[in-house]
Design an enzyme around this catalytic site. Structure first.
Site, PDB file in Angstrom:
ATOM      1  N   ILE A 184       0.840  -1.209   0.000  1.00 52.24           N
ATOM      2  CA  ILE A 184       0.000   0.000   0.000  1.00 52.24           C
ATOM      3  C   ILE A 184       0.867   1.248   0.000  1.00 52.24           C
ATOM      4  O   ILE A 184       0.621   2.200  -0.749  1.00 52.24           O
ATOM      5  CB  ILE A 184      -0.954  -0.007   1.218  1.00 52.24           C
ATOM      6  CG1 ILE A 184      -1.937  -1.178   1.101  1.00 52.24           C
ATOM      7  CG2 ILE A 184      -1.718   1.309   1.313  1.00 52.24           C
ATOM      8  CD1 ILE A 184      -2.769  -1.419   2.355  1.00 52.24           C
ATOM      9  N   HIS A 440       6.270 -13.122 -30.006  1.00 52.55           N
ATOM     10  CA  HIS A 440       7.289 -12.090 -30.153  1.00 52.55           C
ATOM     11  C   HIS A 440       6.703 -10.917 -30.945  1.00 52.55           C
ATOM     12  O   HIS A 440       6.035 -11.141 -31.950  1.00 52.55           O
ATOM     13  CB  HIS A 440       8.495 -12.659 -30.901  1.00 52.55           C
ATOM     14  CG  HIS A 440       9.530 -11.632 -31.243  1.00 52.55           C
ATOM     15  ND1 HIS A 440      10.404 -11.128 -30.304  1.00 52.55           N
ATOM     16  CD2 HIS A 440       9.825 -11.014 -32.417  1.00 52.55           C
ATOM     17  CE1 HIS A 440      11.198 -10.248 -30.901  1.00 52.55           C
ATOM     18  NE2 HIS A 440      10.868 -10.164 -32.177  1.00 52.55           N
TER      19      HIS A 440
END
EC number: 1.8.1.4
Length: 463
Positions: A184, A440
């Site tokens: 957080i 790719h």
């Protein structure tokens, strides 16, 4: 259905966050009758005050950074400023659309009765809400968590904030001290820095995101230094005082820092107080509900899921536990959830994603001589070059055995954790993953290349 006059159900669920509503939906699919009880909005912390709104802020922060840095891509643009009203409108719109969808899904299900009100466990099979009693052949406790503070640290919502306050802030603070360098803390530090604030993180532990692999922590710290996000690790908090323009924070050694606001991000505590759990024999440890591996409390037919159960406080963990318990109650005998196999993502810039155990934990568990690691630098990946991100993928392997930890840091690596958790949970060997074809150019390809290297046949890397 909603607001009935009590009744008897196959399952009564106290809490309608990720764990509670997932249990309700799965149980309903299995034709079990459910009473789903919550005093607040359906969806809980994750949807309204956690995962979703914070990630919306992080995406807005990414847009701000991309605009600021656009010239390196040949695009000329000026960042005029951050319109927090507009940012909050975007964030709230995302939440509202998801909330509307979830509410419709739950309230229109004939097997689910939604009850809005504060529930309390009054017997081993009954939850009381506003004087009405809902009895379940089974009960699931799913009451979630709250933002912790520290002794002597008073949160006022104006200068001293929790993440809930920070999410609805109507301005970008000129400066902020973030107390806590976990998930957080680093996410809010990342947002505020992107929005133009001067940010300092204070962490009592020796490194940021200390639950992650040490190499990952070091890369996050390098990236934060480059972004000019200040941090002080190994520095416990001592006190905070109000000043004319904000706060003054004192840390170990007597050092003081000043800022406009202090964000308290020291973790989340289980919401279990005054709900009748202990009175019915449910065992609590520091507020957490103790359960066995099948999430049963050992009392009657009472189960517990989500943040009130010791372990990772993640929405998708609670979600999976909710499904598990619904199937357990239905007699499907589901497989026990492997905690190490739960993916973890920190959505800061750079992102951190991992599944399995760290190198240190692997050496402790299997012996240092039995563990090998491989780091694949994202500098060798085409898509990472296009995105101009730095980072790496680290694999932890038990020698001549499966990979027991996958750890990643870099832009958008959270999107790679899906394949990583399949590899871990299927106990795949590097040689098996090396046979898979990765598209790719993608960052996903970097995962493939890392496994090629670990299997002894590196292409764009040195083994």
């Amino acid at each position: 259905m909603s607001q009935p006059n009590g009744g008897t159900f196959d399952i009564v669920i106290l809490g309608a966050g990720s764990g509670g509503y997932a249990a309700a939906l799965r149980a309903a699919e299995l034709n079990l009758s459910v009473a789903l009880i919550d005093k607040a909005e359906l969806g809980g912390t994750c949807l309204h005050r956690g995962c979703i709104p914070t990630k919306a802020l992080l995406h807005a922060a990414e847009i701000a950074d991309q605009t600021r840095e656009s010239e390196q891509f040949g695009i000329k643009a000026d960042l005029v400023g951050i319109d927090m009203a507009g940012v909050n409108s975007y964030k709230d719109g995302v939440v509202a659309r998801l909330y509307k969808g979830l509410t419709g899904l739950l309230t229109h299900n004939k097997n689910i009765t939604v009850v809005n009100g504060a529930g309390k466990l009054v017997s081993q099979d009954t939850v009381e809400v506003d004087g009405k009693r809902y009895t379940g052949r089974n009960v699931i406790l799913a009451t979630g968590s709250y933002s912790r503070s520290l002794p002597g640290l008073e949160v006022d919502g104006k200068r001293v904030l929790t993440s809930e306050h920070a999410l609805v802030l109507d301005r970008v603070p000129s400066s902020a001290i973030v107390l806590g360098g976990g998930v957080i803390g680093v996410e809010f530090a990342s947002v505020w820095k992107s929005f133009g604030a001067d940010v300092t993180i204070i962490e009592a532990l020796p490194r940021l995101v200390a639950a992650e692999d040490e190499d990952i922590s070091k890369q996050v710290e390098r990236a934060f230094r480059k972004r000019k996000i200040n941090f002080k690790v190994g520095k416990p908090f001592e006190k905070v005082e109000h000043t004319e323009n904000g706060v003054r924070v004192t840390i170990a050694g007597g050092e003081t820092l000043e800022s406009e606001v202090l964000l308290v991000a020291v973790g989340r505590g289980p919401t279990t107080a005054n709900l009748g759990y202990e009175q019915q024999g449910v065992t609590l440890d520091r507020g957490f509900v103790i359960v066995n591996e099948r999430l049963h409390t050992g009392v009657g037919n009472i189960y517990a899921v989500g943040d009130i159960v010791p372990g990772l406080q993640l929405a998708h963990r609670g979600f999976q536990q909710g499904i598990f318990v619904a199937e357990e109650i239905a007699g499907l005998n589901p497989a026990v959830i492997d905690e190490a196999g739960i993916p973890r993502v920190t959505y800061s810039d750079p992102e951190v994603a991992s599944v399995g155990i760290t190198e240190a934990k692997a050496k402790e568990q299997y012996g240092a001589d039995k563990v090998s690691t491989y780091n694949y630098n994202l500098g060798g990946n085409g898509k990472s070059q296009i995105l101009k991100t730095a980072g790496f993928i680290k694999l932890v392997r038990v020698n001549d055995g499966p990979v027991v930890g996958l750890h990643m840091v870099g832009a958008r690596v959270g999107e790679l954790v899906g394949e990583a958790q399949l590899i871990f949970n299927w106990e795949a060997f590097p040689e098996e993953v090396a046979q898979l074809v990765h598209a790719h150019p993608t960052q996903n390809e970097a995962l493939g290349e890392a496994f090629l290297a670990l299997a002894g046949k590196p292409l764009h890397a040195h083994s």
